[in-house]
Design a protein around this motif. Structure first.
Motif, PDB file in Angstrom:
ATOM      1  N   SER A 258      55.923  15.575 -17.869  1.00 28.56           N
ATOM      2  CA  SER A 258      56.788  14.833 -16.948  1.00 28.56           C
ATOM      3  C   SER A 258      57.658  13.833 -17.704  1.00 28.56           C
ATOM      4  O   SER A 258      58.807  13.589 -17.350  1.00 28.56           O
ATOM      5  CB  SER A 258      55.946  14.105 -15.888  1.00 28.56           C
ATOM      6  N   MET A 259      57.101  13.252 -18.764  1.00 30.39           N
ATOM      7  CA  MET A 259      57.887  12.349 -19.603  1.00 30.39           C
ATOM      8  C   MET A 259      59.014  13.104 -20.301  1.00 30.39           C
ATOM      9  O   MET A 259      60.152  12.625 -20.368  1.00 30.39           O
ATOM     10  CB  MET A 259      56.986  11.670 -20.637  1.00 30.39           C
ATOM     11  N   LEU A 260      58.693  14.300 -20.806  1.00 24.30           N
ATOM     12  CA  LEU A 260      59.686  15.074 -21.546  1.00 24.30           C
ATOM     13  C   LEU A 260      60.750  15.674 -20.634  1.00 24.30           C
ATOM     14  O   LEU A 260      61.940  15.644 -20.944  1.00 24.30           O
ATOM     15  CB  LEU A 260      58.991  16.188 -22.339  1.00 24.30           C
ATOM     16  N   PHE A 261      60.312  16.243 -19.494  1.00 25.69           N
ATOM     17  CA  PHE A 261      61.227  16.978 -18.630  1.00 25.69           C
ATOM     18  C   PHE A 261      61.920  16.108 -17.584  1.00 25.69           C
ATOM     19  O   PHE A 261      63.073  16.358 -17.222  1.00 25.69           O
ATOM     20  CB  PHE A 261      60.487  18.109 -17.898  1.00 25.69           C
ATOM     21  N   LEU A 262      61.203  15.079 -17.080  1.00 25.34           N
ATOM     22  CA  LEU A 262      61.746  14.273 -15.984  1.00 25.34           C
ATOM     23  C   LEU A 262      62.065  12.836 -16.385  1.00 25.34           C
ATOM     24  O   LEU A 262      62.572  12.065 -15.565  1.00 25.34           O
ATOM     25  CB  LEU A 262      60.754  14.258 -14.806  1.00 25.34           C
ATOM     26  N   GLY A 263      61.730  12.485 -17.620  1.00 31.46           N
ATOM     27  CA  GLY A 263      62.026  11.131 -18.079  1.00 31.46           C
ATOM     28  C   GLY A 263      61.101  10.064 -17.519  1.00 31.46           C
ATOM     29  O   GLY A 263      61.424   8.876 -17.572  1.00 31.46           O
ATOM     30  N   GLU A 264      59.938  10.468 -16.982  1.00 36.53           N
ATOM     31  CA  GLU A 264      58.997   9.473 -16.457  1.00 36.53           C
ATOM     32  C   GLU A 264      58.372   8.685 -17.612  1.00 36.53           C
ATOM     33  O   GLU A 264      58.183   9.208 -18.703  1.00 36.53           O
ATOM     34  CB  GLU A 264      57.908  10.170 -15.635  1.00 36.53           C
ATOM     35  N   ARG A 265      58.059   7.421 -17.357  1.00 33.86           N
ATOM     36  CA  ARG A 265      57.424   6.564 -18.352  1.00 33.86           C
ATOM     37  C   ARG A 265      56.202   5.897 -17.755  1.00 33.86           C
ATOM     38  O   ARG A 265      56.177   5.581 -16.569  1.00 33.86           O
ATOM     39  CB  ARG A 265      58.408   5.502 -18.862  1.00 33.86           C
ATOM     40  N   TYR A 266      55.190   5.663 -18.607  1.00 40.15           N
ATOM     41  CA  TYR A 266      53.914   5.155 -18.120  1.00 40.15           C
ATOM     42  C   TYR A 266      53.449   3.962 -18.954  1.00 40.15           C
ATOM     43  O   TYR A 266      53.825   3.795 -20.107  1.00 40.15           O
ATOM     44  CB  TYR A 266      52.849   6.250 -18.143  1.00 40.15           C
ATOM     45  N   ALA A 267      52.570   3.163 -18.347  1.00 42.74           N
ATOM     46  CA  ALA A 267      52.038   1.969 -19.004  1.00 42.74           C
ATOM     47  C   ALA A 267      50.995   2.338 -20.050  1.00 42.74           C
ATOM     48  O   ALA A 267      50.507   3.472 -20.105  1.00 42.74           O
ATOM     49  CB  ALA A 267      51.421   1.037 -17.956  1.00 42.74           C
ATOM     50  N   VAL A 268      50.628   1.346 -20.875  1.00 47.38           N
ATOM     51  CA  VAL A 268      49.636   1.558 -21.926  1.00 47.38           C
ATOM     52  C   VAL A 268      48.313   2.036 -21.340  1.00 47.38           C
ATOM     53  O   VAL A 268      47.600   2.857 -21.935  1.00 47.38           O
ATOM     54  CB  VAL A 268      49.419   0.253 -22.723  1.00 47.38           C
ATOM     55  N   GLY A 269      47.998   1.540 -20.142  1.00 50.98           N
ATOM     56  CA  GLY A 269      46.747   1.918 -19.505  1.00 50.98           C
ATOM     57  C   GLY A 269      46.611   3.415 -19.298  1.00 50.98           C
ATOM     58  O   GLY A 269      45.491   3.953 -19.282  1.00 50.98           O
TER      59      GLY A 269
END
Length: 301
Positions: A258-269
């Motif tokens: 999802s990060m690669l294809f949709l540009g989503e970003r997530y917290a360290v947790g």
């Protein structure tokens, strides 16, 4: 480690990565205008052609027992969970859908314990608790996504419940002598007409094009057919609870894709949670008592 122990883990990683990629792909499909029943029609066509091509030499499922297995896979492995997933992902982020799928092992363990299929050991309990803790941590790290419709989350949970029930039944009863692809082709014979009728009645039937959503739909249908057939094999070889650990990997890979294809970003947790998932996986071993390998002769047991 022997080949018999390595192969289930290789299969687990492969299926997790493949299904994880389907989460952002499904989001692309629904955002492109495809609706649940329309998607299921094309999935049924592709599944029937692909699985049928691989399994045609094995013959058509025979007898009530084999067709009952096909019907079970059609209902619990496709119709209900796919409708639930595609409906939910229309209203929820792809990452959340990956998290929701991680509840499969929890459902599978509860069902397995209730029917006496699984024995709760400290390793299994700790592994599943770590996985559940990882899911909770991801949810806490992405608190904003819970601002979505709660009803969509509840509908989404129908998918892992159905997958867990189907896996437990198959792990307990086997597949009546059917090869996984043969069983999946038989299931497609059942769920395709139902999907076509539902799509026509709701106006959700639409054609494929050369656009990205259409390509993503075809890719997910092909991937689902091959991976799910492999998953059925894994259930019969290593047990439903072990096979259901695929859900944890789906979550991890689903977030990455999802990060690669949709540009989503997530917290360290989230990354801490992924580490917890892999530790949990290391504590789980294939069930000591598993159903004997499925015969591929097409004959009923």
């Amino acid at each position: 480690m022997t080949k018999s122990l390595v192969l289930p883990w290789v299969a687990l990683l492969t299926f997790g990565a493949g299904w994880g990629a389907m989460q952002p792909a499904n989001k692309i499909v629904v955002e492109g205008g495809f609706e649940p029943f329309g998607i299921m029609v094309w999935q049924g066509v592709i599944t029937l052609v692909l699985a049928g091509a691989f399994a045609w030499r094995l013959g058509v499922p025979k007898g009530r027992e084999q067709w009952a297995v096909c019907a079970q896979i059609a209902i619990l492995g496709t119709l209900i969970p796919h409708f639930a997933s595609f409906t939910a992902v229309t209203h929820l982020p792809a990452g959340l859908m990956a998290i929701i799928l991680s509840t499969i092992p929890i459902f599978a363990l509860g069902i397995g314990l209730s029917i006496g299929r699984e024995v709760l050991s400290w390793r299994l309990a700790l592994g599943l608790l770590l996985g559940l803790g990882a899911i909770t941590l991801i949810a806490a790290s992405r608190g904003d996504i819970w601002g979505g419709s709660i009803w969509a989350v509840l509908i989404g949970l129908l998918a892992p419940l159905c997958y867990a029930t189907n896996s437990t039944l198959l792990g307990t009863r086997g597949m009546a002598g059917l090869h996984p692809l043969q069983a999946f082709a038989g299931a497609a014979v059942i769920f395709l007409p139902v999907s076509v009728l539902a799509a026509v009645m709701t106006g959700q039937l639409r054609g494929l094009g050369m656009d990205l959503p259409s390509v993503a739909l075809v890719a997910t249908a092909v991937g689902h057919t091959l991976i799910y057939a492999g998953f059925l094999w894994l259930v019969t070889q290593a047990g439903a609870v072990f096979a259901s650990q695929t859900a944890y990997l789906v979550t991890g890979f689903g977030i990455v894709w999802s990060m690669l294809f949709l540009g989503e970003r997530y917290a360290v947790g989230v990354w801490v949670a992924l580490g917890m998932m892999f530790i949990g996986l290391s504590l789980v071993r294939p069930a000591a008592k598993s159903v004997a390998p499925t015969r591929v002769t097409g004959e009923t047991k």
